[in-house]
Design an enzyme around this catalytic site. Structure first.
Site, PDB file in Angstrom:
ATOM      1  N   LYS A  36       0.884  -1.349  -0.275  1.00  0.00           N
ATOM      2  CA  LYS A  36      -0.452  -0.086  -0.249  1.00  0.00           C
ATOM      3  C   LYS A  36       1.108   1.245  -0.097  1.00  0.00           C
ATOM      4  O   LYS A  36       1.724   1.582   0.552  1.00  0.00           O
ATOM      5  CB  LYS A  36      -1.067   0.012   0.954  1.00  0.00           C
ATOM      6  CG  LYS A  36      -1.915  -0.440   0.796  1.00  0.00           C
ATOM      7  CD  LYS A  36      -3.158  -0.779   2.358  1.00  0.00           C
ATOM      8  CE  LYS A  36      -3.858  -1.839   2.662  1.00  0.00           C
ATOM      9  NZ  LYS A  36      -4.945  -1.928   3.624  1.00  0.00           N
ATOM     10  N   HIS A  89       9.821  -8.365 -10.219  1.00  0.00           N
ATOM     11  CA  HIS A  89       9.609  -9.554 -10.284  1.00  0.00           C
ATOM     12  C   HIS A  89       8.769  -9.463 -11.875  1.00  0.00           C
ATOM     13  O   HIS A  89       8.008 -10.658 -12.635  1.00  0.00           O
ATOM     14  CB  HIS A  89       8.083 -10.560  -9.172  1.00  0.00           C
ATOM     15  CG  HIS A  89       8.904 -11.591  -7.881  1.00  0.00           C
ATOM     16  ND1 HIS A  89       9.931 -11.762  -8.006  1.00  0.00           N
ATOM     17  CD2 HIS A  89       8.120 -10.659  -6.996  1.00  0.00           C
ATOM     18  CE1 HIS A  89      10.491 -11.338  -6.586  1.00  0.00           C
ATOM     19  NE2 HIS A  89       9.104 -11.086  -6.264  1.00  0.00           N
ATOM     20  N   ASP A 149      15.973  -7.832  -1.287  1.00  0.00           N
ATOM     21  CA  ASP A 149      14.358  -8.300  -1.111  1.00  0.00           C
ATOM     22  C   ASP A 149      14.377  -9.528  -0.617  1.00  0.00           C
ATOM     23  O   ASP A 149      15.564 -10.356  -0.407  1.00  0.00           O
ATOM     24  CB  ASP A 149      13.660  -7.777  -2.510  1.00  0.00           C
ATOM     25  CG  ASP A 149      12.213  -8.437  -1.696  1.00  0.00           C
ATOM     26  OD1 ASP A 149      11.168  -9.047  -1.225  1.00  0.00           O
ATOM     27  OD2 ASP A 149      11.426  -7.243  -2.202  1.00  0.00           O
ATOM     28  N   HIS A 182      12.525 -11.497  -1.409  1.00  0.00           N
ATOM     29  CA  HIS A 182      12.269 -12.290  -2.834  1.00  0.00           C
ATOM     30  C   HIS A 182      13.619 -12.613  -3.806  1.00  0.00           C
ATOM     31  O   HIS A 182      13.770 -11.471  -4.016  1.00  0.00           O
ATOM     32  CB  HIS A 182      10.664 -12.302  -2.972  1.00  0.00           C
ATOM     33  CG  HIS A 182       9.922 -12.925  -2.527  1.00  0.00           C
ATOM     34  ND1 HIS A 182       9.651 -11.671  -1.660  1.00  0.00           N
ATOM     35  CD2 HIS A 182       9.040 -14.194  -2.170  1.00  0.00           C
ATOM     36  CE1 HIS A 182       7.628 -11.782  -0.550  1.00  0.00           C
ATOM     37  NE2 HIS A 182       8.250 -13.472  -1.057  1.00  0.00           N
ATOM     38  N   ASP A 229      11.277  -6.920   2.933  1.00  0.00           N
ATOM     39  CA  ASP A 229      10.300  -7.719   3.743  1.00  0.00           C
ATOM     40  C   ASP A 229      11.651  -9.355   4.054  1.00  0.00           C
ATOM     41  O   ASP A 229      11.266 -10.244   4.320  1.00  0.00           O
ATOM     42  CB  ASP A 229       9.087  -7.980   2.660  1.00  0.00           C
ATOM     43  CG  ASP A 229      10.020  -8.669   1.172  1.00  0.00           C
ATOM     44  OD1 ASP A 229      11.568  -8.069   0.738  1.00  0.00           O
ATOM     45  OD2 ASP A 229       9.675  -8.957   0.359  1.00  0.00           O
ATOM     46  N   ARG A 235       4.709  -9.692   7.794  1.00  0.00           N
ATOM     47  CA  ARG A 235       4.152 -10.157   7.457  1.00  0.00           C
ATOM     48  C   ARG A 235       4.183 -11.568   6.881  1.00  0.00           C
ATOM     49  O   ARG A 235       3.936 -12.359   6.580  1.00  0.00           O
ATOM     50  CB  ARG A 235       3.067  -9.244   7.574  1.00  0.00           C
ATOM     51  CG  ARG A 235       2.313  -8.740   8.916  1.00  0.00           C
ATOM     52  CD  ARG A 235       1.967  -8.026   8.506  1.00  0.00           C
ATOM     53  NE  ARG A 235       0.222  -8.244   8.349  1.00  0.00           N
ATOM     54  CZ  ARG A 235      -1.239  -7.332   8.246  1.00  0.00           C
ATOM     55  NH1 ARG A 235      -0.536  -5.710   7.620  1.00  0.00           N
ATOM     56  NH2 ARG A 235      -1.798  -8.250   8.131  1.00  0.00           N
TER      57      ARG A 235
END
Length: 238
Positions: free
Chosen positions: A2, A82, A117, A119, A174, A180
């Site tokens: 967000k 991504h 990150d 990921h 993250d 989260r």
């Protein structure tokens, strides 16, 4: 993902007084022609038809670096690492990092892309897979975690052997402890050590945002990393 994450980060930059040491620019809005330098025509037409005026890019920072108007450019928004040529992946739909690196390649023979990150920055890696002018290094949780790829590597050897003239550092938050979605264990100071280390090479540096799903941690992390980029001490960071 967000936009409130960015409002909180910006407010912290204001309240810590860091804004006095930086110049703030409105981002350049990517055109269809620019986006189709990587993405397929049909894919971009599809995105425009379902969600118009919804694309933020990080190319403006690359332009400032190329013109030698700054040593470090920062954009915490966007950064959709991504996104593939003809499809979305992992919340990402347009590969704005590709456009930023493409801009840097106008002035730099070799660009190093680093992704911290949680990921794998697979979309950026795939986009430049067939050229030796861009090297992608992704530090991410691997094996049994999306995308199931990755390993540990040492950056000193990369810098020695590849010798880039510009660096793009994706600072996805993250990978922080308590995220989260992520399940990693970096502290904010530990995360920022990556910024400090890459800054020490004194090359044009484009710092970008990325993932991060515990909003208060994202804002604190990126504010602290802005302070590291500015060689400025700020309190209350753990």
């Amino acid at each position: 993902m967000k936009p409130h994450r960015l409002r909180m980060t910006h407010n912290l930059l204001l309240n810590y007084g860091l804004y006095r040491k930086i110049e703030i620019y409105r981002p350049h809005k990517a055109t269809t022609e620019e986006m189709t330098k990587y993405h397929s025509d049909d894919y971009i037409k599809f995105l425009k038809s379902i969600r118009p005026d919804n694309i933020s890019v990080v190319k403006a920072g690359s332009v400032k670096l190329n013109r030698q108007q700054t040593d470090i450019a920062v954009n915490w928004a966007g950064v959709l690492h991504h996104a593939k040529k003809s499809e979305a992946s992992g919340f990402c739909y347009v590969n704005d990092i590709f456009l930023a690196i493409l801009e840097l390649l106008k002035y730099h023979q070799r660009v190093l892309y680093i992704d911290i990150d949680i990921h794998h920055g697979d979309g950026v890696e795939e986009a430049f897979y067939t050229t030796d002018r861009v090297m992608s290094v992704s530090f991410h949780k691997y094996r049994e975690y999306f995308l199931g790829t990755g390993d540990l590597r040492m950056m000193a050897k990369v810098m020695e052997m590849y010798q880039p003239s510009a660096v793009v550092l994706q600072c996805g938050a993250d990978s922080l402890s308590g995220d989260r979605l992520g399940c990693f264990n970096l502290t904010i100071c530990g995360h920022a050590k990556c910024v400090e280390y890459m800054k020490s090479f004194n090359l044009p540096l484009l710092m970008l945002g990325g993932g991060g799903y515990t909003i208060r941690n994202v804002a604190r992390c990126w504010t602290y990393e802005m302070a590291v980029a500015l060689d400025t001490d700020i309190p209350d960071v753990s």
